[in-house]
Write an enzyme that holds these catalytic residues in place. Structure first.
Site, PDB file in Angstrom:
ATOM      1  N   ASP A  32       0.861  -1.179   0.000  1.00  0.00           N
ATOM      2  CA  ASP A  32       0.000   0.000   0.000  1.00  0.00           C
ATOM      3  C   ASP A  32       0.898   1.229   0.000  1.00  0.00           C
ATOM      4  OD1 ASP A  32      -3.214   0.482   0.832  1.00  0.00           O
ATOM      5  OD2 ASP A  32      -1.885   2.188   1.167  1.00  0.00           O
ATOM      6  N   THR A 122     -13.939  -3.939  -7.497  1.00  0.00           N
ATOM      7  CA  THR A 122     -14.851  -3.759  -8.633  1.00  0.00           C
ATOM      8  C   THR A 122     -14.265  -2.810  -9.679  1.00  0.00           C
ATOM      9  OG1 THR A 122     -16.627  -4.076  -7.059  1.00  0.00           O
ATOM     10  CG2 THR A 122     -17.247  -3.195  -9.217  1.00  0.00           C
ATOM     11  N   PHE A 148     -17.216 -10.398  -3.591  1.00  0.00           N
ATOM     12  CA  PHE A 148     -18.621 -10.152  -3.242  1.00  0.00           C
ATOM     13  C   PHE A 148     -18.824  -9.959  -1.741  1.00  0.00           C
ATOM     14  CE2 PHE A 148     -18.705 -12.530  -7.234  1.00  0.00           C
ATOM     15  CZ  PHE A 148     -19.589 -11.782  -8.001  1.00  0.00           C
ATOM     16  N   ARG A 150     -19.427  -8.602   2.029  1.00  0.00           N
ATOM     17  CA  ARG A 150     -20.205  -7.523   2.655  1.00  0.00           C
ATOM     18  C   ARG A 150     -19.418  -6.937   3.818  1.00  0.00           C
ATOM     19  NH1 ARG A 150     -24.669 -11.183   4.937  1.00  0.00           N
ATOM     20  NH2 ARG A 150     -22.764 -12.410   5.108  1.00  0.00           N
ATOM     21  N   GLU A 151     -19.525  -5.639   4.020  1.00  0.00           N
ATOM     22  CA  GLU A 151     -18.918  -5.033   5.206  1.00  0.00           C
ATOM     23  C   GLU A 151     -19.580  -5.632   6.437  1.00  0.00           C
ATOM     24  OE1 GLU A 151     -18.573  -0.809   5.553  1.00  0.00           O
ATOM     25  OE2 GLU A 151     -18.062  -0.638   3.431  1.00  0.00           O
ATOM     26  N   LEU A 248     -35.161  -7.977   1.838  1.00  0.00           N
ATOM     27  CA  LEU A 248     -36.570  -7.613   1.702  1.00  0.00           C
ATOM     28  C   LEU A 248     -37.024  -6.745   2.870  1.00  0.00           C
ATOM     29  CD1 LEU A 248     -38.341 -10.843   0.347  1.00  0.00           C
ATOM     30  CD2 LEU A 248     -37.940  -8.680  -0.852  1.00  0.00           C
ATOM     31  N   CYS A 258     -20.737   0.673  -1.769  1.00  0.00           N
ATOM     32  CA  CYS A 258     -20.796  -0.143  -2.991  1.00  0.00           C
ATOM     33  C   CYS A 258     -22.066   0.021  -3.812  1.00  0.00           C
ATOM     34  CB  CYS A 258     -20.621  -1.613  -2.624  1.00  0.00           C
ATOM     35  SG  CYS A 258     -19.094  -1.902  -1.741  1.00  0.00           S
ATOM     36  N   ARG A 330     -19.963   6.166   4.664  1.00  0.00           N
ATOM     37  CA  ARG A 330     -19.982   6.495   3.243  1.00  0.00           C
ATOM     38  C   ARG A 330     -21.372   6.271   2.651  1.00  0.00           C
ATOM     39  NH1 ARG A 330     -14.970   3.140   1.085  1.00  0.00           N
ATOM     40  NH2 ARG A 330     -15.570   1.842   2.849  1.00  0.00           N
TER      41      ARG A 330
HETATM   42  C1  UGA Z   1     -22.727  -4.925  -0.847  1.00  0.00           C
HETATM   43  C2  UGA Z   1     -23.129  -6.326  -1.322  1.00  0.00           C
HETATM   44  O1  UGA Z   1     -24.126  -6.870  -0.455  1.00  0.00           O
HETATM   45  C3  UGA Z   1     -21.903  -7.263  -1.327  1.00  0.00           C
HETATM   46  O2  UGA Z   1     -22.265  -8.522  -1.862  1.00  0.00           O
HETATM   47  C4  UGA Z   1     -20.814  -6.624  -2.212  1.00  0.00           C
HETATM   48  O3  UGA Z   1     -19.645  -7.409  -2.260  1.00  0.00           O
HETATM   49  C5  UGA Z   1     -20.456  -5.264  -1.648  1.00  0.00           C
HETATM   50  O4  UGA Z   1     -21.644  -4.441  -1.649  1.00  0.00           O
HETATM   51  C6  UGA Z   1     -19.392  -4.674  -2.521  1.00  0.00           C
HETATM   52  O5  UGA Z   1     -19.667  -4.407  -3.697  1.00  0.00           O
HETATM   53  O6  UGA Z   1     -18.237  -4.595  -2.101  1.00  0.00           O
HETATM   54  P1  UGA Z   1     -22.312  -3.792   1.559  1.00  0.00           P
HETATM   55  O7  UGA Z   1     -22.010  -2.514   0.832  1.00  0.00           O
HETATM   56  O8  UGA Z   1     -21.424  -4.227   2.666  1.00  0.00           O
HETATM   57  O9  UGA Z   1     -22.327  -5.030   0.521  1.00  0.00           O
HETATM   58  O10 UGA Z   1     -23.778  -3.590   2.127  1.00  0.00           O
HETATM   59  P2  UGA Z   1     -25.124  -4.469   2.121  1.00  0.00           P
HETATM   60  O11 UGA Z   1     -25.123  -5.417   3.252  1.00  0.00           O
HETATM   61  O12 UGA Z   1     -25.381  -4.999   0.762  1.00  0.00           O
HETATM   62  O13 UGA Z   1     -26.198  -3.319   2.422  1.00  0.00           O
HETATM   63  C7  UGA Z   1     -26.435  -2.285   1.454  1.00  0.00           C
HETATM   64  C8  UGA Z   1     -27.557  -1.369   1.904  1.00  0.00           C
HETATM   65  O14 UGA Z   1     -28.817  -2.027   1.831  1.00  0.00           O
HETATM   66  C9  UGA Z   1     -27.417  -0.866   3.338  1.00  0.00           C
HETATM   67  O15 UGA Z   1     -27.729   0.514   3.351  1.00  0.00           O
HETATM   68  C10 UGA Z   1     -28.452  -1.687   4.101  1.00  0.00           C
HETATM   69  O16 UGA Z   1     -28.939  -1.049   5.243  1.00  0.00           O
HETATM   70  C11 UGA Z   1     -29.539  -1.831   3.041  1.00  0.00           C
HETATM   71  N1  UGA Z   1     -30.451  -2.969   3.275  1.00  0.00           N
HETATM   72  C12 UGA Z   1     -29.994  -4.241   3.191  1.00  0.00           C
HETATM   73  C13 UGA Z   1     -31.781  -2.723   3.551  1.00  0.00           C
HETATM   74  O17 UGA Z   1     -32.234  -1.552   3.613  1.00  0.00           O
HETATM   75  N2  UGA Z   1     -32.618  -3.797   3.734  1.00  0.00           N
HETATM   76  C14 UGA Z   1     -32.195  -5.076   3.646  1.00  0.00           C
HETATM   77  O18 UGA Z   1     -33.025  -6.008   3.802  1.00  0.00           O
HETATM   78  C15 UGA Z   1     -30.832  -5.311   3.376  1.00  0.00           C
END
Ligand code: UGA
Length: 436
Positions: A32, A122, A148, A150-151, A248, A258, A330
């Site tokens: 890095d 990505t 893929f 998730r945080e 859902l 993301c 973010r």
């Molecule tokens: C997302 C994807 O889920 C990952 O698969 C992907 O690898 C990642 O982006 C990425 O591209 O690096 P992440 O950004 O960690 O992951 O967040 P998510 O868990 O997907 O949540 C996204 C948003 O949807 C959040 O604001 C969350 O609160 C919202 N959400 C999620 C809802 O409002 N309702 C739900 O039922 C689920």
């Protein structure tokens, strides 16, 4: 077979990949440009709050299978090099490839012949195909292997992925198989395909999740009009195996580092290709509207009218992060709602278990003690689904609030328990407008 893996970029994806590949038995060199970050990581200090990550980094350092450096030259001799560089959205929403375009030619000058170059974070469709040109080399096989994770679940998602995709041109090449072999211990199904399909699969997955969420957020609005309950509607939908129960739950809109970035990038790419991706454009539009809907619900709760004035109203916010389990701000919908409320003249106090301050947003006073958010408040608003909010002493919150009403944008709280504590509860897409 243990490989020597180079990781370029120690951000979310890079650091997780580095620590997990070391865990899977490989020797990993993570590069890095940020000297202080490299120093910290070398001492085992991990700034990202991700379950299990600090332990894996510590283990890798102790075993000497993982090292951090600012010196790209240490990648000479690596068998595979993973590019985990940021591609943040530029002003117009297109991905900014500046860092990638700067670093890749440097790598081209130092990697040994035959080293496999892998895109992990990505990148726009077509990037892998462009890499030989950017590298200035045609003896370095290129593989698109999007991540893929998730945080909040990064390590778990890396070590137990639903699928692994490896894209090369032509598909299923020796380089693709070599990258796929790294994931063999995870037992995940492997899609070996061409590079454009692999790259698009990543955008397509995130964009689909965004569409699914916007769909359910509009359903929530419909439920409010029809007197239906979105939790029952989505439970029924989710039991259909073709739909599935995940993603859902309605909320204040989707955010994070993301989904907004990737939907925007895919929309631009579609437009440039002359394809009208109307359904995705609408998902983005609905997302902006969802935030405005939350603000209207707060106005209604405080003033009795969806257009009432919030000037001088004290409002307590529970949650600032874009989702529970992370302190990441973010593109957080919670912050977007807070900014709107502040613009409307509200005085905001906020608590989030993982957030100590909001840089650049002086209108929000962030407090460590969740009970302080209720002090003299005209309403509380739950914006992030932290489970610990359920366990707060709601009677105590009710006693210090000016008006005991909570707008629960995540349907996190039990309206009956709240009513017992003296709180009125306003959910999203539910009939739970119970007064105590
Ligand atoms: C997302 C994807 O889920 C990952 O698969 C992907 O690898 C990642 O982006 C990425 O591209 O690096 P992440 O950004 O960690 O992951 O967040 P998510 O868990 O997907 O949540 C996204 C948003 O949807 C959040 O604001 C969350 O609160 C919202 N959400 C999620 C809802 O409002 N309702 C739900 O039922 C689920």
């Amino acid at each position: 077979m243990a490989e020597h893996i180079g990781i370029v970029g120690a951000g979310y994806v890079g650091l997780t990949s580095a620590a997990c590949f070391a865990r899977l038995g490989h020797r990993v060199t993570c590069v890095d440009a940020d000297e202080s970050k490299v120093d910290e990581l070398g001492r085992g200090e991990v700034a990202i709050a991700e379950p299990g990550l600090a332990e894996l980094v510590g283990q890798g350092l102790a075993d000497r299978t993982l090292s951090f450096t600012t010196a790209q030259a240490e990648l000479y001799g690596a068998d595979l090099v993973f590019l985990c560089l940021p591609t943040p959205p530029a002003e117009d929403g297109r991905p900014d490839l500046g860092v990638l375009e700067q670093v890749v030619p440097q790598l081209g000058r130092l990697l040994r012949p035959g080293c496999v170059v892998v895109t992990k974070s990505t990148v726009p469709v077509g990037t892998a195909a462009r890499l030989p040109h950017l590298l200035g080399r045609d003896d370095l096989p290129v593989v698109a292997n999007p991540e893929f994770l998730r945080e909040g679940h990064a390590v778990e998602d890396f070590l137990h992925p639903d699928r692994v995709v490896v894209g090369t041109d032509p598909a299923d090449s020796p380089a693709a198989r070599r990258v796929a072999r790294l994931y063999e211990p995870t037992g995940a199904p492997v899609v070996a395909t061409d590079s454009a399909s692999a790259e698009l699969a990543k955008y397509a997955s995130n964009a689909f999740l965004a569409v699914k969420l916007s769909y359910v957020n509009v359903l929530a609005e419909l439920c409010e009009r029809f007197g239906a309950d979105v939790r029952e509607v989505s439970r029924t939908m989710g039991l259909d195996a073709r739909i599935g129960p995940e993603f859902l739950a309605p909320g204040p809109g989707w955010g994070g580092s993301c989904l907004p970035k990737d939907t925007s990038a895919l929309l631009h790419a579609a437009e440039a290709a002359g394809v009208d991706f109307a359904i995705l454009r609408d998902a983005v539009r609905v997302n902006a509207r969802q935030r405005a809907r939350v603000v209207r619900a707060v106005r209604q709760a405080v003033t009795g009218s969806p257009a009432g004035s919030l000037a001088g109203a004290r409002i307590g916010l529970l949650g600032l992060a874009f989702k529970a389990g992370t302190g990441d701000l973010r593109d957080s919908p919670a912050l977007a709602v807070a900014a709107e409320l502040a613009r409307a003249g509200a005085e905001l106090t906020a608590h989030d278990p993982a957030v100590g301050c909001v840089p650049g947003m002086s209108a929000v006073q962030v407090v460590d003690d969740p009970y302080l958010v209720a002090k003299d408040a005209a309403a509380l608003v739950v914006l992030t689904e932290w489970p610990e909010f359920r366990d707060l002493d709601w009677a105590r919150l009710a006693a210090s609030a000016d008006r005991a009403i909570v707008v629960d944008t995540r349907n996190l709280l039990d309206p009956d328990a709240l009513a017992d504590a003296g709180f009125a509860h306003v959910g999203v897409g539910t009939r739970s407008r119970r007064q105590p």
